[in-house]
Scaffold this motif. Structure first.
Motif, short mmCIF file in Angstrom:
data_model
loop_
_atom_site.label_atom_id
_atom_site.label_comp_id
_atom_site.label_asym_id
_atom_site.label_seq_id
_atom_site.Cartn_x
_atom_site.Cartn_y
_atom_site.Cartn_z
N GLU A 293 8.95 4.66 2.17
CA GLU A 293 7.51 4.82 2.12
C GLU A 293 6.98 5.67 3.27
O GLU A 293 5.78 5.73 3.50
N PRO B 132 5.15 8.12 5.17
CA PRO B 132 4.08 8.94 4.62
C PRO B 132 4.21 10.41 4.91
O PRO B 132 3.76 11.24 4.15
N ASN C 162 8.55 14.02 -3.41
CA ASN C 162 7.42 14.39 -2.56
C ASN C 162 7.70 13.88 -1.15
O ASN C 162 7.39 12.75 -0.80
N LYS D 232 1.06 14.97 1.64
CA LYS D 232 -0.09 14.91 0.75
C LYS D 232 0.32 14.59 -0.68
O LYS D 232 1.49 14.72 -1.06
N VAL D 233 -0.64 14.16 -1.46
CA VAL D 233 -0.42 13.83 -2.87
C VAL D 233 -0.14 15.11 -3.66
O VAL D 233 -0.75 16.15 -3.42
N THR E 33 0.88 11.97 -10.95
CA THR E 33 0.40 12.02 -9.56
C THR E 33 1.42 11.37 -8.66
O THR E 33 1.76 10.20 -8.86
N LYS F 153 2.44 10.21 -4.91
CA LYS F 153 2.11 9.95 -3.51
C LYS F 153 3.31 10.33 -2.64
O LYS F 153 4.42 10.47 -3.15
N GLU G 259 7.22 9.42 -3.37
CA GLU G 259 7.50 9.17 -4.79
C GLU G 259 8.27 10.35 -5.41
O GLU G 259 8.29 11.45 -4.88
#
Length: 313
Positions: free
Chosen positions: A32, A34, A78, A82-83, A127, A129, A132
Protein backbone atom coordinates in the motif's frame (compact mmCIF):
# COMPACT_ATOMS: atom_id res chain seq x y z
CA UNK A 1 32.74 -22.61 -7.40
CA UNK A 2 33.56 -22.17 -3.72
CA UNK A 3 31.63 -24.41 -1.35
CA UNK A 4 29.27 -27.26 -2.22
CA UNK A 5 25.81 -26.86 -3.75
CA UNK A 6 24.37 -28.31 -0.56
CA UNK A 7 26.11 -25.68 1.57
CA UNK A 8 24.89 -22.88 -0.67
CA UNK A 9 21.35 -24.21 -0.50
CA UNK A 10 21.46 -24.08 3.27
CA UNK A 11 22.89 -20.56 3.38
CA UNK A 12 20.36 -19.39 0.81
CA UNK A 13 17.40 -20.93 2.59
CA UNK A 14 18.36 -19.36 5.93
CA UNK A 15 18.93 -15.94 4.39
CA UNK A 16 15.72 -16.01 2.37
CA UNK A 17 13.67 -17.31 5.30
CA UNK A 18 14.86 -14.35 7.39
CA UNK A 19 13.64 -12.00 4.68
CA UNK A 20 10.32 -13.84 4.32
CA UNK A 21 9.67 -13.38 8.01
CA UNK A 22 10.47 -9.70 7.71
CA UNK A 23 8.18 -9.33 4.70
CA UNK A 24 5.37 -11.14 6.50
CA UNK A 25 5.54 -8.53 9.24
CA UNK A 26 5.40 -5.50 6.94
CA UNK A 27 3.98 -6.83 3.69
CA UNK A 28 0.76 -4.79 3.88
CA UNK A 29 2.79 -1.61 4.14
CA UNK A 30 4.76 -2.55 1.02
CA UNK A 31 1.63 -3.30 -0.97
CA UNK A 32 0.00 0.00 0.00
CA UNK A 33 3.03 2.29 -0.28
CA UNK A 34 1.43 5.50 -1.62
CA UNK A 35 4.40 6.98 -3.42
CA UNK A 36 5.60 3.86 -5.21
CA UNK A 37 9.14 5.20 -4.78
CA UNK A 38 10.13 2.85 -2.00
CA UNK A 39 9.61 -0.85 -1.46
CA UNK A 40 11.67 -4.03 -1.71
CA UNK A 41 15.38 -3.74 -2.40
CA UNK A 42 16.49 -3.62 -5.99
CA UNK A 43 18.64 -6.53 -7.11
CA UNK A 44 22.04 -6.53 -5.48
CA UNK A 45 21.88 -2.87 -4.38
CA UNK A 46 20.03 -2.68 -1.06
CA UNK A 47 18.14 0.35 -2.47
CA UNK A 48 14.38 0.45 -3.15
CA UNK A 49 13.29 -0.92 -6.53
CA UNK A 50 12.68 2.18 -8.67
CA UNK A 51 9.31 3.09 -10.13
CA UNK A 52 9.61 4.22 -13.77
CA UNK A 53 9.32 7.94 -14.43
CA UNK A 54 5.89 7.33 -15.97
CA UNK A 55 4.60 6.12 -12.58
CA UNK A 56 3.56 2.73 -13.96
CA UNK A 57 5.34 -0.60 -14.33
CA UNK A 58 4.25 -3.42 -16.63
CA UNK A 59 5.04 -7.10 -17.01
CA UNK A 60 3.46 -10.20 -18.55
CA UNK A 61 2.49 -13.49 -16.98
CA UNK A 62 3.66 -16.83 -18.37
CA UNK A 63 1.41 -17.76 -21.33
CA UNK A 64 -1.16 -20.53 -21.11
CA UNK A 65 -1.14 -22.88 -24.08
CA UNK A 66 -3.58 -25.54 -25.31
CA UNK A 67 -3.82 -27.08 -28.80
CA UNK A 68 -1.93 -24.16 -30.33
CA UNK A 69 -4.12 -21.51 -28.63
CA UNK A 70 -2.14 -19.10 -26.46
CA UNK A 71 -3.21 -16.52 -23.88
CA UNK A 72 -1.08 -14.10 -21.88
CA UNK A 73 -2.02 -11.44 -19.35
CA UNK A 74 -0.40 -8.01 -19.26
CA UNK A 75 -0.33 -6.42 -15.82
CA UNK A 76 -0.03 -2.69 -15.16
CA UNK A 77 1.11 -1.67 -11.67
CA UNK A 78 0.45 1.88 -10.47
CA UNK A 79 3.70 2.40 -8.57
CA UNK A 80 3.45 6.20 -8.72
CA UNK A 81 1.87 8.74 -6.39
CA UNK A 82 -1.34 9.58 -8.24
CA UNK A 83 -4.53 7.85 -9.31
CA UNK A 84 -4.52 6.38 -12.83
CA UNK A 85 -7.60 5.91 -15.01
CA UNK A 86 -7.72 3.32 -17.80
CA UNK A 87 -10.56 2.91 -20.29
CA UNK A 88 -11.28 0.27 -22.87
CA UNK A 89 -8.39 -1.68 -24.39
CA UNK A 90 -4.64 -1.22 -24.41
CA UNK A 91 -2.90 -0.54 -27.71
CA UNK A 92 -0.23 -3.14 -28.45
CA UNK A 93 2.60 -3.51 -30.93
CA UNK A 94 4.84 -6.56 -31.42
CA UNK A 95 8.58 -6.19 -32.02
CA UNK A 96 11.10 -8.78 -33.18
CA UNK A 97 14.55 -9.51 -31.73
CA UNK A 98 15.90 -6.40 -33.49
CA UNK A 99 13.05 -4.22 -32.16
CA UNK A 100 11.50 -3.97 -35.61
CA UNK A 101 7.72 -3.82 -35.79
CA UNK A 102 5.86 -7.02 -36.75
CA UNK A 103 2.74 -6.49 -38.82
CA UNK A 104 -0.25 -8.07 -37.08
CA UNK A 105 -4.02 -7.65 -37.06
CA UNK A 106 -5.24 -6.73 -33.58
CA UNK A 107 -8.91 -7.20 -32.69
CA UNK A 108 -10.89 -6.29 -29.59
CA UNK A 109 -12.31 -9.38 -27.93
CA UNK A 110 -11.58 -12.95 -28.94
CA UNK A 111 -13.48 -13.34 -32.22
CA UNK A 112 -10.48 -12.67 -34.46
CA UNK A 113 -8.68 -15.67 -32.92
CA UNK A 114 -11.11 -17.97 -31.09
CA UNK A 115 -14.24 -17.79 -28.95
CA UNK A 116 -13.12 -17.16 -25.36
CA UNK A 117 -15.82 -15.68 -23.14
CA UNK A 118 -13.50 -13.83 -20.74
CA UNK A 119 -12.10 -11.80 -23.65
CA UNK A 120 -15.53 -10.62 -24.77
CA UNK A 121 -16.64 -8.80 -21.62
CA UNK A 122 -17.68 -5.18 -22.26
CA UNK A 123 -14.97 -2.55 -21.71
CA UNK A 124 -15.30 -0.01 -18.91
CA UNK A 125 -13.39 2.51 -16.81
CA UNK A 126 -10.79 1.22 -14.36
CA UNK A 127 -9.53 3.56 -11.64
CA UNK A 128 -6.24 2.52 -10.05
CA UNK A 129 -5.07 3.98 -6.76
CA UNK A 130 -1.33 3.89 -5.99
CA UNK A 131 -0.32 0.27 -5.38
CA UNK A 132 -3.17 -1.24 -7.42
CA UNK A 133 -2.86 -3.37 -10.57
CA UNK A 134 -4.90 -3.69 -13.78
CA UNK A 135 -4.76 -6.59 -16.21
CA UNK A 136 -5.61 -7.15 -19.88
CA UNK A 137 -5.34 -10.34 -21.93
CA UNK A 138 -3.68 -11.15 -25.25
CA UNK A 139 -4.91 -14.13 -27.29
CA UNK A 140 -3.27 -15.74 -30.34
CA UNK A 141 -2.67 -19.03 -32.13
CA UNK A 142 0.66 -20.66 -32.81
CA UNK A 143 -0.33 -21.98 -36.21
CA UNK A 144 1.80 -22.34 -39.35
CA UNK A 145 0.02 -22.41 -42.69
CA UNK A 146 1.84 -22.08 -45.98
CA UNK A 147 5.52 -21.16 -46.00
CA UNK A 148 7.06 -21.92 -42.56
CA UNK A 149 9.66 -19.22 -43.21
CA UNK A 150 6.83 -16.75 -42.69
CA UNK A 151 6.42 -17.77 -39.03
CA UNK A 152 7.23 -14.97 -36.59
CA UNK A 153 8.26 -14.71 -32.94
CA UNK A 154 7.76 -11.45 -31.07
CA UNK A 155 10.42 -10.87 -28.43
CA UNK A 156 9.16 -7.50 -27.13
CA UNK A 157 5.67 -6.18 -26.49
CA UNK A 158 5.02 -2.44 -26.72
CA UNK A 159 1.93 -1.39 -24.76
CA UNK A 160 0.20 1.97 -24.70
CA UNK A 161 -2.28 1.74 -21.79
CA UNK A 162 -4.59 4.36 -23.28
CA UNK A 163 -4.94 8.03 -24.24
CA UNK A 164 -2.63 10.24 -22.21
CA UNK A 165 -0.24 7.37 -21.46
CA UNK A 166 3.03 6.77 -23.21
CA UNK A 167 4.09 3.44 -24.69
CA UNK A 168 6.05 1.07 -22.46
CA UNK A 169 8.11 -1.90 -23.67
CA UNK A 170 8.02 -5.31 -22.01
CA UNK A 171 10.92 -7.58 -23.10
CA UNK A 172 11.21 -11.36 -23.49
CA UNK A 173 7.53 -12.07 -24.09
CA UNK A 174 8.04 -14.89 -26.63
CA UNK A 175 4.76 -14.49 -28.54
CA UNK A 176 4.95 -17.26 -31.17
CA UNK A 177 2.44 -16.24 -33.82
CA UNK A 178 3.34 -18.79 -36.46
CA UNK A 179 1.94 -17.39 -39.70
CA UNK A 180 -1.44 -16.30 -38.29
CA UNK A 181 -0.46 -12.69 -37.42
CA UNK A 182 -3.66 -12.15 -35.43
CA UNK A 183 -4.13 -11.02 -31.83
CA UNK A 184 -7.26 -10.70 -29.69
CA UNK A 185 -7.38 -8.33 -26.71
CA UNK A 186 -9.50 -8.25 -23.58
CA UNK A 187 -10.30 -4.87 -21.97
CA UNK A 188 -8.53 -3.58 -18.87
CA UNK A 189 -9.87 -4.86 -15.54
CA UNK A 190 -8.70 -4.48 -11.97
CA UNK A 191 -6.52 -7.40 -10.89
CA UNK A 192 -6.99 -9.36 -7.70
CA UNK A 193 -4.69 -7.98 -5.02
CA UNK A 194 -2.47 -10.15 -2.84
CA UNK A 195 -1.67 -9.52 0.80
CA UNK A 196 1.77 -8.00 0.54
CA UNK A 197 3.54 -11.19 -0.50
CA UNK A 198 1.78 -13.54 1.92
CA UNK A 199 0.01 -16.62 0.68
CA UNK A 200 -3.79 -16.35 0.93
CA UNK A 201 -4.03 -20.00 1.99
CA UNK A 202 -0.69 -20.71 3.64
CA UNK A 203 -0.43 -24.45 4.32
CA UNK A 204 0.55 -26.05 7.60
CA UNK A 205 4.17 -27.17 7.72
CA UNK A 206 3.03 -30.76 7.92
CA UNK A 207 1.10 -30.51 4.65
CA UNK A 208 2.34 -32.68 1.81
CA UNK A 209 5.30 -31.12 -0.04
CA UNK A 210 4.72 -27.78 1.69
CA UNK A 211 8.31 -26.73 0.94
CA UNK A 212 7.41 -26.76 -2.77
CA UNK A 213 4.71 -24.11 -2.37
CA UNK A 214 5.54 -20.47 -3.03
CA UNK A 215 4.26 -17.20 -1.64
CA UNK A 216 2.12 -15.01 -3.83
CA UNK A 217 3.92 -11.80 -4.75
CA UNK A 218 2.77 -8.29 -3.98
CA UNK A 219 3.00 -5.93 -6.99
CA UNK A 220 6.07 -4.25 -5.49
CA UNK A 221 7.86 -7.57 -5.01
CA UNK A 222 6.97 -8.74 -8.52
CA UNK A 223 8.42 -5.54 -9.94
CA UNK A 224 11.64 -6.20 -8.01
CA UNK A 225 11.81 -9.66 -9.59
CA UNK A 226 10.98 -8.33 -13.06
CA UNK A 227 13.77 -5.75 -12.87
CA UNK A 228 16.21 -8.50 -11.90
CA UNK A 229 15.04 -10.78 -14.73
CA UNK A 230 15.49 -7.98 -17.25
CA UNK A 231 19.12 -7.66 -16.22
CA UNK A 232 19.73 -11.41 -16.15
CA UNK A 233 18.37 -12.38 -19.59
CA UNK A 234 20.66 -10.25 -21.81
CA UNK A 235 23.75 -11.06 -19.72
CA UNK A 236 23.13 -14.81 -19.99
CA UNK A 237 22.20 -14.52 -23.68
CA UNK A 238 25.66 -13.06 -24.30
CA UNK A 239 27.21 -15.95 -22.39
CA UNK A 240 25.11 -18.48 -24.34
CA UNK A 241 26.17 -16.93 -27.66
CA UNK A 242 29.84 -17.46 -26.78
CA UNK A 243 29.22 -21.16 -26.11
CA UNK A 244 31.03 -23.46 -23.70
CA UNK A 245 29.25 -22.10 -20.64
CA UNK A 246 29.33 -23.97 -17.32
CA UNK A 247 27.65 -23.69 -13.94
CA UNK A 248 30.69 -21.77 -12.71
CA UNK A 249 30.63 -19.27 -15.60
CA UNK A 250 26.85 -18.75 -15.22
CA UNK A 251 27.24 -18.05 -11.50
CA UNK A 252 30.17 -15.73 -12.15
CA UNK A 253 28.04 -13.78 -14.63
CA UNK A 254 25.20 -13.45 -12.13
CA UNK A 255 27.56 -12.33 -9.38
CA UNK A 256 28.98 -9.77 -11.80
CA UNK A 257 25.50 -8.24 -12.00
CA UNK A 258 25.67 -7.59 -8.27
CA UNK A 259 23.51 -10.39 -6.88
CA UNK A 260 24.56 -11.70 -3.42
CA UNK A 261 26.76 -14.79 -3.48
CA UNK A 262 24.94 -16.63 -0.69
CA UNK A 263 21.57 -16.48 -2.52
CA UNK A 264 22.77 -16.99 -6.10
CA UNK A 265 23.52 -20.40 -7.56
CA UNK A 266 23.88 -22.27 -10.86
CA UNK A 267 23.78 -26.02 -11.43
CA UNK A 268 23.66 -28.60 -14.25
CA UNK A 269 20.12 -29.46 -15.36
CA UNK A 270 19.07 -33.00 -14.51
CA UNK A 271 16.78 -33.70 -17.47
CA UNK A 272 18.58 -32.03 -20.41
CA UNK A 273 21.94 -30.48 -21.29
CA UNK A 274 22.24 -26.99 -19.88
CA UNK A 275 22.57 -24.96 -16.71
CA UNK A 276 19.85 -23.92 -14.30
CA UNK A 277 20.13 -20.87 -12.08
CA UNK A 278 18.40 -19.21 -9.15
CA UNK A 279 18.70 -15.69 -7.80
CA UNK A 280 17.13 -14.02 -4.79
CA UNK A 281 16.95 -10.28 -5.67
CA UNK A 282 15.13 -9.09 -2.56
CA UNK A 283 11.69 -8.83 -0.95
CA UNK A 284 9.72 -12.02 -1.48
CA UNK A 285 10.73 -12.58 -5.11
CA UNK A 286 12.91 -15.21 -6.76
CA UNK A 287 14.18 -15.44 -10.32
CA UNK A 288 14.98 -18.88 -11.71
CA UNK A 289 15.50 -20.26 -15.19
CA UNK A 290 17.86 -22.05 -17.52
CA UNK A 291 20.59 -21.58 -20.10
CA UNK A 292 20.70 -24.07 -22.99
CA UNK A 293 22.71 -23.95 -26.20
CA UNK A 294 19.77 -24.48 -28.56
CA UNK A 295 17.10 -22.23 -27.07
CA UNK A 296 16.51 -18.79 -25.60
CA UNK A 297 17.35 -18.05 -21.98
CA UNK A 298 14.44 -18.40 -19.57
CA UNK A 299 14.13 -16.28 -16.42
CA UNK A 300 10.90 -16.75 -14.47
CA UNK A 301 9.78 -14.59 -11.52
CA UNK A 302 8.23 -16.45 -8.57
CA UNK A 303 7.69 -16.00 -4.85
CA UNK A 304 9.99 -17.47 -2.23
CA UNK A 305 9.04 -20.83 -0.78
CA UNK A 306 6.48 -21.00 2.00
CA UNK A 307 9.15 -22.24 4.41
CA UNK A 308 11.92 -19.96 3.12
CA UNK A 309 14.39 -20.01 0.27
CA UNK A 310 14.30 -19.71 -3.50
CA UNK A 311 15.56 -23.24 -4.31
CA UNK A 312 13.89 -24.87 -7.30
CA UNK A 313 15.76 -28.18 -7.09
Amino acid sequence: MAGSISDMRNHRAVAALTVVLAVSGCGDMLAEEPSGRSGPAAAGTGRPAPCPESGIAMWVREPDAAMGLRSMSVELYNCGAKVRVLEGYPKVKLLDAHLKSIKVKVGHGSSSVAMVESYDRPPGKVTLKPGEVATAGILWRNLVTGDPDGAVLAETLEVTPGPGHRAERVPAVGIDLGTTRKLGLSPWARARQVNGGRSSNAPHYGAKRVWKQRLELSPADRWTGELAARRIRPALEQLRAKGGFTAASVRTTLLGLGFPGNTTTAYPLKTSPGIGFEVYPGGASCVHGSLQADRRVTAKVDGVREEGGCANF
